[in-house]
Design an enzyme around this catalytic site. Structure first.
Site, short mmCIF file in Angstrom:
data_model
loop_
_atom_site.label_atom_id
_atom_site.label_comp_id
_atom_site.label_asym_id
_atom_site.label_seq_id
_atom_site.Cartn_x
_atom_site.Cartn_y
_atom_site.Cartn_z
N PRO A 216 14.95 9.41 -52.79
CA PRO A 216 14.71 9.55 -53.46
C PRO A 216 14.89 11.30 -53.71
O PRO A 216 14.43 11.87 -53.27
CB PRO A 216 13.32 9.17 -54.11
CG PRO A 216 13.08 8.01 -53.45
CD PRO A 216 13.50 8.28 -52.22
N THR A 218 17.26 13.30 -53.08
CA THR A 218 18.43 14.10 -53.06
C THR A 218 19.54 13.72 -53.77
O THR A 218 20.59 14.92 -53.45
CB THR A 218 18.59 13.00 -51.77
OG1 THR A 218 18.49 11.47 -52.55
CG2 THR A 218 16.98 13.25 -50.58
N GLY A 219 19.70 13.89 -55.24
CA GLY A 219 20.08 14.37 -55.91
C GLY A 219 21.44 13.48 -55.89
O GLY A 219 22.38 13.88 -56.69
N LYS A 220 21.19 12.02 -55.98
CA LYS A 220 22.08 11.15 -56.78
C LYS A 220 22.73 10.63 -57.99
O LYS A 220 23.70 11.36 -58.17
CB LYS A 220 21.89 9.67 -56.36
CG LYS A 220 21.01 9.56 -54.77
CD LYS A 220 21.25 7.97 -54.27
CE LYS A 220 19.34 8.26 -55.06
NZ LYS A 220 18.67 8.81 -54.29
N THR A 221 22.12 10.77 -58.90
CA THR A 221 21.93 11.00 -60.12
C THR A 221 23.05 12.27 -60.20
O THR A 221 23.89 12.69 -61.12
CB THR A 221 20.85 10.91 -61.25
OG1 THR A 221 19.96 10.23 -60.33
CG2 THR A 221 20.89 10.86 -62.77
N HIS A 435 -13.90 19.35 -38.30
CA HIS A 435 -12.51 18.58 -38.31
C HIS A 435 -11.47 19.47 -38.55
O HIS A 435 -10.90 18.30 -37.18
CB HIS A 435 -12.34 17.18 -39.59
CG HIS A 435 -11.53 16.45 -39.08
ND1 HIS A 435 -12.52 15.04 -38.93
CD2 HIS A 435 -10.39 16.15 -39.80
CE1 HIS A 435 -10.81 14.18 -38.96
NE2 HIS A 435 -9.91 15.20 -39.22
N GLU A 436 -11.10 19.95 -39.23
CA GLU A 436 -9.90 21.63 -38.91
C GLU A 436 -9.77 21.63 -38.53
O GLU A 436 -8.64 22.28 -37.21
CB GLU A 436 -9.88 21.38 -40.61
CG GLU A 436 -9.61 20.39 -42.05
CD GLU A 436 -8.58 18.86 -41.69
OE1 GLU A 436 -7.66 19.57 -41.16
OE2 GLU A 436 -8.78 18.09 -42.18
N HIS A 439 -8.71 19.65 -35.02
CA HIS A 439 -6.87 19.67 -35.42
C HIS A 439 -6.12 20.26 -34.71
O HIS A 439 -5.81 20.68 -34.41
CB HIS A 439 -6.85 19.37 -36.91
CG HIS A 439 -6.80 17.44 -36.40
ND1 HIS A 439 -6.46 16.69 -35.93
CD2 HIS A 439 -7.47 17.08 -37.80
CE1 HIS A 439 -7.19 15.42 -36.89
NE2 HIS A 439 -7.45 16.03 -38.15
N ASP A 511 -6.57 9.64 -39.74
CA ASP A 511 -5.50 10.20 -38.29
C ASP A 511 -5.95 8.68 -37.21
O ASP A 511 -5.23 8.62 -36.73
CB ASP A 511 -6.69 11.33 -37.81
CG ASP A 511 -6.80 12.33 -38.55
OD1 ASP A 511 -6.14 12.82 -39.38
OD2 ASP A 511 -7.92 13.02 -38.41
P1 ADP Z 1 18.00 10.90 -57.32
O1 ADP Z 1 19.23 10.61 -58.48
O2 ADP Z 1 18.60 10.99 -56.09
O3 ADP Z 1 16.22 10.50 -57.73
P2 ADP Z 1 18.60 13.70 -58.79
O4 ADP Z 1 20.04 13.75 -58.76
O5 ADP Z 1 17.37 12.81 -60.74
O6 ADP Z 1 17.35 13.01 -57.07
O7 ADP Z 1 17.52 14.44 -58.54
C1 ADP Z 1 16.40 15.50 -59.06
C2 ADP Z 1 16.77 16.42 -59.42
O8 ADP Z 1 16.21 17.46 -58.49
C3 ADP Z 1 17.83 16.53 -60.23
O9 ADP Z 1 18.23 17.19 -61.31
C4 ADP Z 1 17.90 18.97 -59.60
O10 ADP Z 1 17.12 19.62 -60.59
C5 ADP Z 1 17.23 18.31 -58.03
N1 ADP Z 1 18.00 18.69 -56.69
C6 ADP Z 1 18.62 17.32 -55.63
N2 ADP Z 1 19.48 17.56 -55.89
C7 ADP Z 1 19.43 18.78 -55.59
C8 ADP Z 1 21.26 19.02 -55.21
N3 ADP Z 1 21.12 19.23 -53.60
N4 ADP Z 1 21.32 20.70 -55.53
C9 ADP Z 1 20.29 20.81 -56.76
N5 ADP Z 1 20.36 20.64 -57.45
C10 ADP Z 1 19.58 19.29 -56.57
ZN ZN Z 2 -8.17 14.61 -39.85
#
Ligand code: ADP
Ligand code: ZN
Length: 616
Positions: A216, A218-221, A435-436, A439, A511
């Site tokens: 999610p 990564t910019g698919k849309t 604790h921290e 670590h 942990d």
């Molecule tokens: P996905 O569809 O993979 O979940 P989105 O395309 O909706 O992700 O990405 C959400 C937002 O993240 C985009 O509108 C953009 O602003 C930013 N984003 C993600 N990947 C890129 C990228 N490679 N370059 C620039 N902006 C990005």
């Molecule tokens: Zn811890």
């Protein structure tokens, strides 16, 4: 009281049931109540005895009739004497004439004659009112349906695909940073949509469908939109889950409709987000409600198979679960081309920062390389979010520039949630510091792990404190010594608590869970235990159809299972012992670190080193 479902009930499509229950179903009751009332009101409420005409004539002859009320051929009247049962009604034969009235007059009967029927408009109204009400309610009902489904009640099968015109100036490839490989893979699709004849003349086969796979954010849309913009074609997008709606069969007809519209507008690009929600392998999944999904999927496949050469329509589909997809989707002529969108590496993160800070006034000290280094594991969407948070912070403080500090604080917020400073009481606070620091100190003395970045005892999100390491680069392959160090670091927090307070606390639960999972993977998946040897099982990997682990029968014998459990335990106990002795050995440094944490709440890399070096 709701009846419990019978055990052998047909599995109900859960979604449908829930949605129907949300409908104001009781509005259907209103017309029924109305009609009921309506028909009641047309009955004479007092008791009326229906008698034959002959009986009436007989009674008339005996002067028993007091009055009559004639409406057309219906005669209602009352007998002499009154009382409850004095009213009657009868039907007159249709040849009755004036003689009849004279006869009545002679007998001194009180006569009322009413017009044959109500005026026409009254009749019409009376006949129509119930229908009007029903129609009104129906319209009301469909309105509410409409607003939920984004279409009229009569065209709820219309696709919900939103159309983005090529003129709309959406993102282009300049707005997509990194993802060079993916862009290259899509470039001939762009060429094809720009000039289909060139490809058709050569008989070149162009993929009809491209599957974009990536986590999610990564910019698919973004990439799909930009591809449509680059090709200059209209962009239709729909989310897989939108296909499946209130009524069975809607999904499939939406698909049909969307493809039809796109074909009319060809060349065009269709984007199906979350295709896994309809494209899961058929015949899998738990519970009912799968028919609808399968129908929708079948329709998508049928549409793609039915493309004519002159239909210049390319379907891009996105998923973050390629493993669950129905193999039929991946067959030649369908989504046979795959584009992988990885989480951005450091160079890609730099360029994503560049894209998203194009319009942001940055303070001089802000270094995009450094920002990229401190956002390991961030997706493009996370970076977008981070830049936005940083700008918001600067704007709140009425500054003209966004500073390095804004980015640092924004990053922690994006990563771990908002700070919740007043959550802890002083006792808890010292315990968290211990604790921290545990670590932290174990990390400091671990050779193969990532360097310490920050220790903080400010609660944020769900965490009460954090010890953070910064990987010098993204890791794709994990070394055994690195993993052993990790186990030890997981134990560090708990060991420090045991050392100082003599007891453990529930704060180490997470942990332990992570450590146990990791140790198990080392033994079962990666062959990192000498007692088990180089065996690898797929245990502990996500179940492909459910996206989570299922308790499955172990893929190995009971004898081996016992050995595995013993090995996991051995690894964990060893890690705990090592962490514990490290802390004992450097006890005074542990105390200094705790004191520094209690004073400053959060220590960055340099402060930690300073603090530890001053006390060897
Ligand atoms: P996905 O569809 O993979 O979940 P989105 O395309 O909706 O992700 O990405 C959400 C937002 O993240 C985009 O509108 C953009 O602003 C930013 N984003 C993600 N990947 C890129 C990228 N490679 N370059 C620039 N902006 C990005
Ligand atoms: Zn811890």
């Amino acid at each position: 009281m709701p009846t419990p479902p019978k055990p052998n009930d047909e599995p109900t499509p859960k979604k449908d049931v829930q949605q129907l229950h949300r409908d104001p179903w009781f509005i259907w009751l209103l017309p029924i109540v109305f009609l009921f009332y309506y028909s009641l009101s047309h009955l004479d409420r007092s008791e009326v005895k229906v008698i034959p005409y002959s009986e009436f004539i007989q009674a008339l002859g005996q002067d028993q009739i007091k009055s009559v009320d004639i409406r057309g051929l219906t005669l209602k009247g009352s007998y002499q004497g009154g009382g409850q049962s004095s009213r009657f009604s009868t039907q007159l034969p249709d040849f009755i004439g004036d003689d009849f009235l004279k006869h009545l007059e002679k007998r001194a009967v009180e006569i009322r004659v009413q017009p044959n029927q109500n005026p026409v408009w009254v009749q019409l109204l009376a006949g129509f009112i119930p229908w009007l009400i029903i129609i009104a309610l129906f319209v009301l009902f469909s309105r509410s349906l409409q607003s939920r489904m984004g279409g009229g009640v009569l065209n709820f099968s219309k696709s919900k695909a939103r159309r983005f015109e090529k003129t709309e100036g959406g993102p282009t490839y300049d707005d997509v940073a990194g993802l060079e490989g993916a862009k290259r893979d899509l470039s001939d699709i762009i060429d094809y949509m720009k000039d289909p004849q060139r490809f058709q003349a050569l008989g070149a086969q162009i993929p009809k469908g491209v599957l974009m796979m990536g986590a999610p954010g990564t910019g698919k849309t973004l990439l799909a939109k930009a591809t449509a913009a680059e090709a200059g074609v209209p962009f239709f997008s729909i989310t897989g889950s939108e296909f499946i709606e209130l009524y069975v069969g809607v999904g499939a007809s939406r698909v049909r409709d969307m493809f039809q519209t796109a074909r009319k507008d060809a060349p065009a690009l269709i984007f199906i987000d979350e295709i896994d929600s309809v494209g899961r392998a058929r015949g899998t999944g738990l519970g009912g409600g799968n028919d609808e999904r399968e129908q929708t999927l079948n329709q998508i496949l049928a549409e793609m198979d039915g493309f004519e050469p002159e239909d210049v329509v390319v379907v891009l589909a996105a998923t973050n679960r390629p493993d669950v997809l129905d193999p039929a989707l991946l067959r030649p002529g369908r989504f046979d081309r795959k584009v992988v969108l990885d989480l951005p590496d450091k160079a890609a993160r730099v360029s994503i920062f560049k894209v998203h800070t194009r319009k942001t006034p940055l303070a001089e000290e802000v270094d995009l390389q450094e920002l990229a280094a401190m956002s390991v594991g961030f997706s493009g969407a996370d970076i977008h979010n981070l830049v936005n948070e940083a700008s918001l912070r600067a704007a709140r403080d009425r500054r003209a520039e966004v500073t390095r500090e804004d980015f640092q604080i924004a990053r922690d917020k994006v990563l771990m949630g908002e700070e919740r400073p007043n959550l802890l009481n002083p006792n808890e606070r010292s315990r968290i510091a211990c604790h921290e620091a545990g670590h932290g100190l174990v990390t400091y003395y671990s050779e193969y792990t990532d360097p310490l970045q920050k220790i903080s005892i400010v609660p944020r999100g769900r965490a009460l404190g954090v010890t953070e390491q910064r990987p010098s680069e993204d890791r794709h392959n994990l070394d055994e010594s690195y993993l052993r160090d990790r186990l030890r670091i997981f134990m560090g927090g708990r060991c420090a608590e045991k050392l100082l307070y003599n007891t453990a606390s529930s704060g180490a639960a997470d942990d332990l869970k992570q450590a146990t999972k990791l140790a198990r993977q080392m033994v079962v998946n990666w062959g990192m235990s000498s007692a088990i040897g180089p065996l690898g099982f797929s245990e502990g990997e996500n179940h492909p159809f459910l996206g989570r682990e299922l308790t499955e029968p172990k893929p190995y014998s009971e004898a081996l299972a016992e050995k595995v459990d013993a090995e996991v335990q051995r690894l964990l106990i060893k890690a705990e012992q090592e962490a514990s002795s490290l802390l004992q050995q450097h006890r005074s440094q542990l105390d200094t670190l705790i004191a520094a944490l209690l004073e400053h709440e959060s220590l960055e890399k340099d402060a930690i080193e300073h603090c530890l070096k001053s006390n060897r």
